[in-house]
Design an enzyme around this catalytic site. Structure first.
Site, PDB file in Angstrom:
ATOM      1  N   HIS A 170       8.240   2.896  11.330  1.00  0.00           N
ATOM      2  CA  HIS A 170       7.710   1.655  11.405  1.00  0.00           C
ATOM      3  C   HIS A 170       6.284   1.371  11.984  1.00  0.00           C
ATOM      4  O   HIS A 170       5.666   0.815  11.161  1.00  0.00           O
ATOM      5  CB  HIS A 170       8.818   0.719  11.966  1.00  0.00           C
ATOM      6  CG  HIS A 170      10.141   0.973  11.650  1.00  0.00           C
ATOM      7  ND1 HIS A 170      11.278   1.134  12.559  1.00  0.00           N
ATOM      8  CD2 HIS A 170      10.603   0.708  10.247  1.00  0.00           C
ATOM      9  CE1 HIS A 170      12.299   0.937  11.723  1.00  0.00           C
ATOM     10  NE2 HIS A 170      12.226   0.958  10.343  1.00  0.00           N
ATOM     11  N   LYS A 211      23.990  -5.699   7.901  1.00  0.00           N
ATOM     12  CA  LYS A 211      24.274  -4.476   8.606  1.00  0.00           C
ATOM     13  C   LYS A 211      24.745  -4.839   9.973  1.00  0.00           C
ATOM     14  O   LYS A 211      24.546  -5.920  10.461  1.00  0.00           O
ATOM     15  CB  LYS A 211      22.996  -3.721   8.742  1.00  0.00           C
ATOM     16  CG  LYS A 211      22.409  -3.026   7.626  1.00  0.00           C
ATOM     17  CD  LYS A 211      21.143  -2.291   7.912  1.00  0.00           C
ATOM     18  CE  LYS A 211      20.456  -1.493   6.710  1.00  0.00           C
ATOM     19  NZ  LYS A 211      19.119  -0.741   6.773  1.00  0.00           N
ATOM     20  N   ARG A 270      10.090   6.295   2.175  1.00  0.00           N
ATOM     21  CA  ARG A 270      10.017   7.770   2.745  1.00  0.00           C
ATOM     22  C   ARG A 270      10.145   8.960   1.611  1.00  0.00           C
ATOM     23  O   ARG A 270       9.575   9.848   1.588  1.00  0.00           O
ATOM     24  CB  ARG A 270      11.495   7.725   3.690  1.00  0.00           C
ATOM     25  CG  ARG A 270      10.891   7.049   5.065  1.00  0.00           C
ATOM     26  CD  ARG A 270      12.192   6.720   5.784  1.00  0.00           C
ATOM     27  NE  ARG A 270      12.964   5.714   5.202  1.00  0.00           N
ATOM     28  CZ  ARG A 270      14.091   5.118   5.622  1.00  0.00           C
ATOM     29  NH1 ARG A 270      14.299   5.468   7.052  1.00  0.00           N
ATOM     30  NH2 ARG A 270      14.746   4.264   5.120  1.00  0.00           N
ATOM     31  N   SER A 315      16.470   4.611  11.448  1.00  0.00           N
ATOM     32  CA  SER A 315      17.050   3.898  12.725  1.00  0.00           C
ATOM     33  C   SER A 315      18.338   4.543  12.792  1.00  0.00           C
ATOM     34  O   SER A 315      18.792   4.689  14.104  1.00  0.00           O
ATOM     35  CB  SER A 315      16.707   2.324  12.722  1.00  0.00           C
ATOM     36  OG  SER A 315      15.501   2.104  12.532  1.00  0.00           O
TER      37      SER A 315
HETATM   38  P1  ADP Z   1      16.175  -2.384   6.193  1.00  0.00           P
HETATM   39  O1  ADP Z   1      17.573  -2.472   6.690  1.00  0.00           O
HETATM   40  O2  ADP Z   1      15.787  -3.566   5.630  1.00  0.00           O
HETATM   41  O3  ADP Z   1      15.955  -0.999   5.189  1.00  0.00           O
HETATM   42  P2  ADP Z   1      14.701  -1.156   8.277  1.00  0.00           P
HETATM   43  O4  ADP Z   1      14.168  -1.417   9.619  1.00  0.00           O
HETATM   44  O5  ADP Z   1      15.554   0.162   8.150  1.00  0.00           O
HETATM   45  O6  ADP Z   1      15.302  -2.304   7.533  1.00  0.00           O
HETATM   46  O7  ADP Z   1      13.412  -0.455   7.437  1.00  0.00           O
HETATM   47  C1  ADP Z   1      12.412  -1.511   7.245  1.00  0.00           C
HETATM   48  C2  ADP Z   1      11.418  -0.942   6.298  1.00  0.00           C
HETATM   49  O8  ADP Z   1      10.930   0.314   7.061  1.00  0.00           O
HETATM   50  C3  ADP Z   1      12.109  -0.303   5.015  1.00  0.00           C
HETATM   51  O9  ADP Z   1      11.072  -0.571   3.924  1.00  0.00           O
HETATM   52  C4  ADP Z   1      12.332   0.910   5.238  1.00  0.00           C
HETATM   53  O10 ADP Z   1      12.230   1.766   3.964  1.00  0.00           O
HETATM   54  C5  ADP Z   1      11.093   1.398   5.905  1.00  0.00           C
HETATM   55  N1  ADP Z   1      11.433   2.486   6.929  1.00  0.00           N
HETATM   56  C6  ADP Z   1      12.259   2.872   7.809  1.00  0.00           C
HETATM   57  N2  ADP Z   1      12.140   3.936   8.622  1.00  0.00           N
HETATM   58  C7  ADP Z   1      10.735   4.464   7.985  1.00  0.00           C
HETATM   59  C8  ADP Z   1      10.161   5.470   8.269  1.00  0.00           C
HETATM   60  N3  ADP Z   1      10.322   6.427   9.140  1.00  0.00           N
HETATM   61  N4  ADP Z   1       8.872   5.499   7.934  1.00  0.00           N
HETATM   62  C9  ADP Z   1       8.536   4.827   7.031  1.00  0.00           C
HETATM   63  N5  ADP Z   1       9.241   3.562   6.510  1.00  0.00           N
HETATM   64  C10 ADP Z   1      10.243   3.503   7.197  1.00  0.00           C
END
Ligand code: ADP
Length: 167
Positions: free
Chosen positions: A21, A45, A95, A133
């Site tokens: 992130h 979630k 990703r 995450s």
């Molecule tokens: P959501 O539940 O909306 O997917 P996340 O917190 O899991 O929320 O992710 C927020 C955003 O960040 C999403 O667009 C996800 O694809 C992106 N994201 C999550 N992990 C990574 C990572 N390792 N590298 C790049 N983008 C990421």
């Protein structure tokens, strides 16, 4: 002629924020004046950390770019929130192909709801493409080392969380 202030909203669950992130935020700051990292309160979630814990961790991790990043909590429809922030852009991270279908569906649905707001996708550094995450929480729960994947504030919080959960 003055250049308009450009703000992009980066929505997500951020449960917890990871280096992936943070990498996406850093990239967006090359293109935008401000990134609003917006934690969705109305997510389906079931999170490990409370909204306030997630906000505090993200704020701590982003303290170095203070003034260019704001961490907020939003309720309701993303598209309404983006407008209320006076922004025209949504940031999402991509990703792998596995992210694509869901992101594609969401971006097109948001466009249907408001055609004047665009969704932009940025790819993180290769080393973070397999990072999520969910996987971080799993490693943390099993006592593994997550220091290469999350900021120190998150590493500590995971340790505390899982220590307190043990009988
Ligand atoms: P959501 O539940 O909306 O997917 P996340 O917190 O899991 O929320 O992710 C927020 C955003 O960040 C999403 O667009 C996800 O694809 C992106 N994201 C999550 N992990 C990574 C990572 N390792 N590298 C790049 N983008 C990421």
């Amino acid at each position: 002629m003055s250049v308009p202030f450009r703000r992009i909203v980066y929505p997500g669950t951020f449960d917890p924020v990871t280096n992936g992130h943070l990498d996406v935020v850093a990239r967006a700051l090359q293109l935008f004046d401000e990134v609003v990292l917006a934690i969705a309160a109305d997510s389906s979630k079931k999170p490990l950390f409370s909204l306030e814990e997630r906000q505090a961790m993200a704020e701590h991790a982003l303290a170095g770019v203070n003034g260019k990043v704001r961490v907020t909590i939003f309720r309701g429809l993303l598209i309404d929130y983006v407008q209320s922030e006076d922004s025209r852009a949504i940031l999402r991270g991509l990703r792998a192909v596995s992210d694509f279908e869901f992101e594609f569906q969401m971006a097109l649905m948001n466009r249907k709801l408001n055609d004047s707001i665009e969704t932009l996708f940025l790819m993180p550094r290769g080393a973070y493409t397999y990072l999520s995450s969910t996987i971080i929480k799993e490693i943390g729960r099993l006592g593994g080392d997550v220091s290469a994947f999350v900021p120190p504030v998150v590493e500590e919080a995971l340790k505390r969380k899982f220590r307190s959960e043990k009988p």
